[in-house]
Design an enzyme around this catalytic site. Structure first.
Site, PDB file in Angstrom:
ATOM      1  N   ASP A   1     -43.721  17.548 -15.242  1.00  0.00           N
ATOM      2  CA  ASP A   1     -42.848  17.577 -16.314  1.00  0.00           C
ATOM      3  C   ASP A   1     -41.789  16.423 -15.974  1.00  0.00           C
ATOM      4  O   ASP A   1     -41.415  16.468 -14.805  1.00  0.00           O
ATOM      5  CB  ASP A   1     -41.988  19.131 -16.087  1.00  0.00           C
TER       6      ASP A   1
ATOM      7  N   GLU B   1     -47.178  17.529 -20.773  1.00  0.00           N
ATOM      8  CA  GLU B   1     -46.671  17.842 -22.132  1.00  0.00           C
ATOM      9  C   GLU B   1     -46.595  16.762 -23.249  1.00  0.00           C
ATOM     10  O   GLU B   1     -46.312  15.703 -22.857  1.00  0.00           O
ATOM     11  CB  GLU B   1     -45.420  18.604 -21.858  1.00  0.00           C
TER      12      GLU B   1
ATOM     13  N   CYS C   1     -35.263  35.588 -13.636  1.00  0.00           N
ATOM     14  CA  CYS C   1     -36.273  36.514 -14.720  1.00  0.00           C
ATOM     15  C   CYS C   1     -35.813  38.002 -14.316  1.00  0.00           C
ATOM     16  O   CYS C   1     -35.469  38.792 -13.709  1.00  0.00           O
ATOM     17  CB  CYS C   1     -37.662  36.516 -14.068  1.00  0.00           C
TER      18      CYS C   1
ATOM     19  N   CYS D   1     -39.183  40.243 -13.800  1.00  0.00           N
ATOM     20  CA  CYS D   1     -39.820  40.465 -12.244  1.00  0.00           C
ATOM     21  C   CYS D   1     -38.636  40.045 -11.182  1.00  0.00           C
ATOM     22  O   CYS D   1     -38.924  40.118  -9.864  1.00  0.00           O
ATOM     23  CB  CYS D   1     -40.920  39.637 -12.154  1.00  0.00           C
TER      24      CYS D   1
ATOM     25  N   ASP E   1     -37.056  22.981 -13.917  1.00  0.00           N
ATOM     26  CA  ASP E   1     -38.013  22.010 -13.967  1.00  0.00           C
ATOM     27  C   ASP E   1     -39.350  22.268 -13.360  1.00  0.00           C
ATOM     28  O   ASP E   1     -40.362  21.910 -13.783  1.00  0.00           O
ATOM     29  CB  ASP E   1     -37.415  20.783 -13.517  1.00  0.00           C
TER      30      ASP E   1
END
Length: 231
Positions: free
Chosen positions: A45, A129, A201, A204, A211
């Site tokens: 990334d 990407e 999250c 979870c 990143d």
């Protein structure tokens, strides 16, 4: 036996340096593409603060060569604008500006060549990407930083080095939600904003570096054949 073809290209830089590039066909075929899996594929990334973030958690700092030299460049450009057109002093000032541009280009090129060579040598496949750099440059607040990073030239270097060594470049679409999806459970965090550098999250409970999570997802999406582009 037919002799390999040869071409030679002579170029000159804005600082008056001459270079000759000789291209020959050595007659050797490109090596076959090597097999890869999740353990031999790295997701990359790209960013501005960190030039590249890898799915293994490594962050490679952005050297920002243009930013380091921008003040000096502005001083030289101001001096150039004050010189009389056609004068020797103007030519000297113009050459000084050209030299600093050449230095930035050489620094950036050296950094990207070393990094791309390392990534290609260490991995069987590299997942990236697809970026709309032209569209990003329209953001005037980030345009200079994006141009300084020069992601397009970095990707080009990865591509030809990978081809030469029989490695694979995987790409995902530019609209894949690599940043907002939890790489652990797949939860979609629609409330994530650009200012959120890390998040937890809600499904979870895992803590994500924004990143690194994106780099992991880029690798996951690329290895999912339903998301592969041009493969």
């Amino acid at each position: 036996m037919k002799e390999p073809g040869k071409t030679a290209t002579v170029s000159v830089t804005s600082t008056g340096k001459f270079f000759i590039s000789i291209l020959i066909d050595d007659g050797q075929e490109q090596p076959p593409a090597q097999c890869f899996d999740v353990n031999t594929t790295v997701g990359v990334d790209v960013g501005i603060k960190d030039f590249a973030i890898l799915s293994n958690g490594e962050k490679i700092e952005n050297p920002r060569y243009l930013k380091q030299s921008i003040l000096r460049m502005k001083v030289l450009q101001k001096r150039l604008s004050r010189k009389q057109k056609g004068s020797n002093n103007r030519n000297k000032a113009k050459n000084a500006v050209a030299k600093i541009h050449e230095k930035i280009h050489n620094q950036r090129s050296d950094f990207q060549h070393k990094l791309s060579f390392r990534l290609v040598c260490e991995n069987q496949a590299i997942a990236l990407e697809t970026l709309n750099v032209e569209g990003m440059l329209k953001n005037h607040k980030l345009a200079q930083h994006i141009a300084d990073a020069s992601w397009s030239s970095f990707v080009t270097q990865l591509e030809y080095k990978a081809q030469k060594q029989g490695k694979t470049i995987l790409r995902i679409g530019q609209f894949e939600p690599s940043t907002k999806i939890c790489s652990e459970c797949g939860y979609y965090n629609r409330d994530l904003t650009l200012s959120d550098r890390d998040w937890i999250c809600l499904d979870c409970g895992i803590h994500h570096d924004r990143d690194i999570n994106a780099a992991i997802n880029i690798r996951k999406f690329a290895l999912d054949r339903q998301n592969l582009i041009g493969i």
